[in-house]
Design an enzyme around this catalytic site. Sequence first.
Site, PDB file in Angstrom:
ATOM      1  N   GLU A 129       0.833  -1.199   0.000  1.00 15.29           N
ATOM      2  CA  GLU A 129       0.000   0.000   0.000  1.00 15.29           C
ATOM      3  C   GLU A 129       0.871   1.254   0.000  1.00 15.29           C
ATOM      4  O   GLU A 129       2.010   1.244   0.487  1.00 15.29           O
ATOM      5  CB  GLU A 129      -0.918   0.011   1.221  1.00 15.29           C
ATOM      6  CG  GLU A 129      -2.026  -1.024   1.171  1.00 15.29           C
ATOM      7  CD  GLU A 129      -3.042  -0.749   0.087  1.00 15.29           C
ATOM      8  OE1 GLU A 129      -3.257   0.436  -0.244  1.00 15.29           O
ATOM      9  OE2 GLU A 129      -3.610  -1.711  -0.451  1.00 15.29           O
ATOM     10  N   SER A 188     -13.693   1.000  -9.019  1.00 10.95           N
ATOM     11  CA  SER A 188     -14.683   0.633  -8.004  1.00 10.95           C
ATOM     12  C   SER A 188     -14.673   1.623  -6.849  1.00 10.95           C
ATOM     13  O   SER A 188     -15.717   2.064  -6.380  1.00 10.95           O
ATOM     14  CB  SER A 188     -14.412  -0.783  -7.496  1.00 10.95           C
ATOM     15  OG  SER A 188     -14.588  -1.722  -8.539  1.00 10.95           O
TER      16      SER A 188
END
Length: 350
Positions: A129, A188
């Site tokens: 991340e 998304s």
Amino acid sequence: MPKGPRAGSRNRHLKPHLVFLMIFLTISLIYSWLFVSNKQYHNVTAEYPNSGITILFWHWPYGIHYNLTGDVCLNDYGIPRCVLEDNRSLFENADLVVFHHTELRNQKVHLPVNLPRPASQRWVWLSLEAPPNIGNLKTYKNLFNLTMSYHPQADITVPYGKLIPKEKQIRDFIIPINKSHEACWVVSNYQKRQRRSAVFQELKKTLNVQVYGRFARKPLSKEALLPTISRCYFYLAFENTESPHYITEKLWKNAFQSGAVPVVLGPPRKDYEAVAHPKSFIHVDDFNSTKDLATYLRNLIKDPEKYNVYFTWRQNYRVKLYTDWRERVCNICPLYRQFPAQKIYEDLII
């Protein structure tokens, strides 16, 4: 008295034979010992072919378990003497223990700080991340010895993908000609506050952008993803976070593997050029405005020769994706001897 000399003579005759017998027995014993030891060695080697560096997955990233049967690192990735385990009872025997940050952050898993930790054992902090999405790392001070992430300054760098040079220049990539859309985007996690959302809203005023994913209520299956994107001239490889060197599968898989030219938004151009050919992508920051970007893209569509320049790199390189956590962790072993013995992180932020 007469018997004495004969007995002494017999003893003198026997001594050379005894010496020979002793030498023979000694050699036989040594040979037998070597044979048994060698047999035991081969049995141990056959049972434990990878006896070398042992890496323990304390937990699997995102709870997805992988099969560790057999010599995974050697058979699948050509890396010898590298053993992967996920059995926590082997904690004391592990050379390295890998902890994935997401589960630690969500407190689904806890660090084994209550267990006696071998002095030579190294703890590896793993995260793919971007730093803004990682959260507070203060609780991990003075616990980890190594970092593992996409960042080139990590102890173990594990990119989302990379370009592999071909052995010889081969034009084995056919430029898709079934293009029916100017651009497309699969998204998304759409948030208005993100810069990529603002760029998209401006871009679609001039350019025909097909949107897929949960945001558009048009989800794509794994099988449909690349064929769908391949029908677009351009793919919006927009990262959800702009952070140095943070370049994800949006470039490597969605754009490169589909055959759409990536329009990238993320780290600076220099970070993209460090891992990809400068004429393999179009960077949003190269333009004074989103309108200028849209005009450039439309002009490329009208000029096939200029458009096809963005595919010439494929003659010399192919795309390699990293999606299997086993492969990522196996790649620790060739670097193991390079790691400093006493390193420990007080601050994990890179």
